[in-house]
Design an enzyme around this catalytic site. Structure first.
Site, mmCIF file in Angstrom:
data_model
loop_
_atom_site.group_PDB
_atom_site.id
_atom_site.type_symbol
_atom_site.label_atom_id
_atom_site.label_comp_id
_atom_site.label_asym_id
_atom_site.label_seq_id
_atom_site.Cartn_x
_atom_site.Cartn_y
_atom_site.Cartn_z
ATOM 1 N N ALA A 18 -27.499 -48.748 -15.282
ATOM 2 C CA ALA A 18 -27.146 -48.191 -13.972
ATOM 3 C C ALA A 18 -26.021 -47.166 -14.060
ATOM 4 O O ALA A 18 -25.691 -46.520 -13.074
ATOM 5 C CB ALA A 18 -26.746 -49.316 -13.012
ATOM 6 N N CYS A 19 -25.454 -46.994 -15.241
ATOM 7 C CA CYS A 19 -24.296 -46.117 -15.426
ATOM 8 C C CYS A 19 -24.724 -44.808 -16.093
ATOM 9 O O CYS A 19 -25.270 -44.818 -17.199
ATOM 10 C CB CYS A 19 -23.263 -46.839 -16.287
ATOM 11 S SG CYS A 19 -21.866 -45.828 -16.780
ATOM 12 N N SER A 20 -24.446 -43.686 -15.437
ATOM 13 C CA SER A 20 -24.836 -42.387 -16.003
ATOM 14 C C SER A 20 -24.084 -42.089 -17.300
ATOM 15 O O SER A 20 -24.650 -41.467 -18.206
ATOM 16 C CB SER A 20 -24.612 -41.269 -14.985
ATOM 17 O OG SER A 20 -23.241 -41.137 -14.673
ATOM 18 N N ARG A 51 -25.903 -43.978 -19.971
ATOM 19 C CA ARG A 51 -27.159 -43.294 -20.301
ATOM 20 C C ARG A 51 -26.891 -42.042 -21.131
ATOM 21 O O ARG A 51 -27.647 -41.708 -22.049
ATOM 22 C CB ARG A 51 -27.940 -42.958 -19.028
ATOM 23 C CG ARG A 51 -28.491 -44.199 -18.321
ATOM 24 C CD ARG A 51 -29.467 -43.852 -17.207
ATOM 25 N NE ARG A 51 -28.955 -42.910 -16.228
ATOM 26 C CZ ARG A 51 -28.298 -43.233 -15.115
ATOM 27 N NH1 ARG A 51 -28.062 -44.513 -14.830
ATOM 28 N NH2 ARG A 51 -27.892 -42.297 -14.282
#
Length: 118
Positions: A11-13, A16
Site C-alpha cells: 500500500a506504500c508508494s 513499491r
C-alpha cells in the site's frame, strides 16, 4: 538465493518504488510482506543490529502512533523499538532493504539506488 530482502508494504508508494528500483537494477530480491508475516522480536533485533539508521527511525510516528498515546522518547533503543514493533507491526517504517550485514530504511527514495549500487 536472493541477495536482497525488502520488507514491503504494497500500500506504500515508497515501498513499491524500492521494488521497481531493485528490478531495474537486475537485483534478485526476496519480498517480505511484513504486515502479513510480522517479524518476531529476535528478527527485529537482528534487523536493528544491521540497520545503518538510528533504531528510533524504524518507528513511524504517524497518526496511529499518536492515537496509541505513545511517546517517541520511549522508543530509541533497539530493545524498546523491537518490543513496540512486535505489538504494532504497522508502525514499522517502510521499505527496509537488507543486504548481507547491512540494512537501510528506503526513505527518502533516492537512498534505494545508492544502497543497491553499493
Amino acid at each position: 538465493m536472493p541477495d536482497l530482502t525488502i520488507l514491503h508494504n504494497s500500500a506504500c508508494s515508497t515501498s513499491r518504488h524500492a521494488l521497481d528500483e531493485a528490478s531495474a537494477a537486475g537485483v534478485d530480491a526476496e519480498v517480505v510482506p511484513y504486515l502479513k508475516k510480522p517479524l518476531d522480536r529476535a528478527e527485529l533485533l537482528d534487523l536493528l543490529a544491521k540497520l545503518e539508521d538510528p533504531p528510533a527511525d524504524l518507528v513511524r510516528k504517524d497518526g496511529f502512533f499518536k492515537a496509541q498515546g505513545l511517546d517517541a522518547d520511549d522508543y530509541v533503543t533497539p530493545e524498546a523499538v523491537a518490543d513496540l514493533l512486535v505489538e504494532h507491526p504497522r508502525l514499522m517504517q517502510r521499505p527496509v532493504l537488507v543486504r548481507g550485514g547491512r540494512a537501510i530504511i528506503g526513505r527518502p527514495k533516492d537512498r534505494v539506488a545508492a544502497f543497491l549500487a553499493s
